[in-house]
Design a protein around this motif. Structure first.
Motif, short mmCIF file in Angstrom:
data_model
loop_
_atom_site.label_atom_id
_atom_site.label_comp_id
_atom_site.label_asym_id
_atom_site.label_seq_id
_atom_site.Cartn_x
_atom_site.Cartn_y
_atom_site.Cartn_z
N LYS A 180 0.81 -1.14 -0.03
CA LYS A 180 -0.16 0.00 -0.02
C LYS A 180 0.83 1.43 0.04
CE LYS A 180 -3.77 2.14 2.57
NZ LYS A 180 -4.61 1.86 3.85
N ARG A 181 1.90 1.37 0.87
CA ARG A 181 2.96 2.56 0.70
C ARG A 181 3.46 2.61 -0.57
NH1 ARG A 181 6.39 0.81 4.86
NH2 ARG A 181 4.88 -0.34 6.07
N GLN A 182 3.97 1.53 -1.30
CA GLN A 182 4.35 1.54 -2.48
C GLN A 182 3.57 2.00 -3.67
OE1 GLN A 182 7.89 1.22 -2.72
NE2 GLN A 182 7.72 0.98 -0.47
N ILE A 183 2.28 1.85 -3.72
CA ILE A 183 1.49 2.30 -4.49
C ILE A 183 0.52 3.19 -4.35
CG2 ILE A 183 1.91 0.02 -5.81
CD1 ILE A 183 -1.09 -0.71 -4.73
N SER A 184 0.65 3.87 -3.14
CA SER A 184 -0.40 4.91 -2.75
C SER A 184 -0.49 6.09 -3.52
CB SER A 184 -0.04 5.35 -1.37
OG SER A 184 1.40 5.93 -1.18
N SER A 185 0.59 6.36 -4.44
CA SER A 185 0.37 7.73 -5.35
C SER A 185 -0.16 7.33 -6.66
CB SER A 185 1.85 8.03 -5.54
OG SER A 185 2.54 7.17 -6.39
N ALA A 186 -0.48 6.12 -6.98
CA ALA A 186 -1.26 5.43 -8.15
C ALA A 186 -2.50 5.60 -8.14
CB ALA A 186 -0.80 4.19 -8.45
N ASN A 187 -3.15 5.90 -9.30
CA ASN A 187 -4.68 6.07 -9.30
C ASN A 187 -5.46 4.61 -9.06
OD1 ASN A 187 -5.33 4.25 -11.43
ND2 ASN A 187 -5.13 6.04 -12.97
N PHE A 188 -6.70 4.85 -8.56
CA PHE A 188 -7.41 4.09 -7.86
C PHE A 188 -7.65 2.60 -8.87
CE2 PHE A 188 -11.73 1.83 -7.96
CZ PHE A 188 -11.66 1.31 -6.62
N VAL A 189 -7.58 2.70 -10.20
CA VAL A 189 -7.84 1.57 -10.94
C VAL A 189 -6.24 0.75 -10.92
CG1 VAL A 189 -7.94 0.68 -13.40
CG2 VAL A 189 -9.38 2.63 -12.49
N THR A 228 -5.91 -0.98 -7.54
CA THR A 228 -6.82 -2.11 -7.09
C THR A 228 -6.46 -3.04 -8.11
OG1 THR A 228 -8.80 -0.62 -6.97
CG2 THR A 228 -9.27 -2.68 -7.47
N THR A 229 -5.97 -2.92 -9.34
CA THR A 229 -5.21 -3.97 -10.24
C THR A 229 -4.22 -4.70 -9.75
OG1 THR A 229 -6.37 -2.76 -12.10
CG2 THR A 229 -4.52 -4.48 -12.52
N ILE A 230 -3.18 -3.67 -9.09
CA ILE A 230 -2.11 -4.39 -8.34
C ILE A 230 -2.39 -5.07 -7.23
CG2 ILE A 230 -0.08 -3.46 -7.28
CD1 ILE A 230 0.25 -1.47 -9.19
N PHE A 231 -3.39 -4.87 -6.40
CA PHE A 231 -3.75 -5.63 -5.31
C PHE A 231 -4.41 -6.90 -5.51
CE2 PHE A 231 -6.77 -6.56 -1.92
CZ PHE A 231 -5.90 -6.41 -0.85
N ILE A 232 -5.11 -6.96 -6.71
CA ILE A 232 -5.94 -8.24 -6.89
C ILE A 232 -4.83 -9.15 -7.54
CG2 ILE A 232 -7.27 -9.09 -8.76
CD1 ILE A 232 -8.84 -6.47 -8.85
N PHE A 233 -3.75 -8.65 -8.28
CA PHE A 233 -2.69 -9.48 -8.90
C PHE A 233 -1.95 -10.03 -7.77
CE2 PHE A 233 -3.67 -7.87 -13.17
CZ PHE A 233 -3.67 -9.15 -13.71
N VAL A 234 -1.49 -9.27 -6.71
CA VAL A 234 -0.72 -9.56 -5.63
C VAL A 234 -1.57 -10.70 -4.92
CG1 VAL A 234 0.19 -9.03 -3.57
CG2 VAL A 234 0.83 -7.64 -5.45
N CYS A 235 -2.81 -10.35 -4.60
CA CYS A 235 -3.64 -11.10 -3.59
C CYS A 235 -3.80 -12.65 -4.34
CB CYS A 235 -4.78 -10.62 -3.20
SG CYS A 235 -4.53 -9.42 -1.85
N THR A 236 -4.14 -12.57 -5.77
CA THR A 236 -4.57 -13.76 -6.27
C THR A 236 -3.33 -14.69 -6.75
OG1 THR A 236 -5.02 -12.62 -8.43
CG2 THR A 236 -7.05 -12.97 -7.12
N PHE A 237 -2.49 -14.00 -7.52
CA PHE A 237 -1.39 -14.59 -8.16
C PHE A 237 -0.34 -14.66 -7.16
CE2 PHE A 237 -3.82 -12.88 -11.90
CZ PHE A 237 -4.12 -14.30 -12.32
#
Length: 110
Positions: free
Chosen positions: A43-52, A55-64
């Motif tokens: 979250k700290r690393q990607i906090s400056s990125a936009n919502f999409v 969310t996409t990074i979080f989904i990929f990290v959690c699933t894959f």
């Protein structure tokens, strides 16, 4: 001393058919305990990125990411557990679960 050796060998023999399940339980427990820290770091690393993007990074990290870690670490741990003699298998499994319990307690997970 022979009695302790015999008991540990018997316990290890009973655990051996469940090496895959034990390895999965250890890996899953470790990921549950450390998952919050991993997610906070991400979250700290990607906090400056936009919502999409976030969310996409979080989904990929959690699933894959977590899925791949679970599969890979379980196979590695299963192989390592299978290489142990029955006595050391019992000691290792008991010790690992105790260590995970202590670690979870220190992280205030339990």
């Amino acid at each position: 001393m022979s009695f302790i050796y015999d008991v540990l060998t018997q316990i290890g023999g009973m655990l051996r058919p469940y090496n895959n399940d034990i390895a999965l339980a250890l890996v899953a427990s470790l990921l549950v305990i450390t998952g919050g820290d991993i997610n906070r770091y991400l979250k700290r690393q990607i906090s400056s990125a936009n919502f999409v993007v976030r969310t996409t990074i979080f989904i990929f990290v959690c699933t894959f990411g977590y899925g791949a870690l679970t599969v890979l670490l379980t196979n590695i741990l299963k192989t390592q557990l299978a290489a142990l003699s029955s006595m050391y298998l019992a000691i290792t499994v008991i010790g690992c679960f105790i260590a995970l319990g202590v670690y979870a307690e220190r992280k205030r997970q339990i």
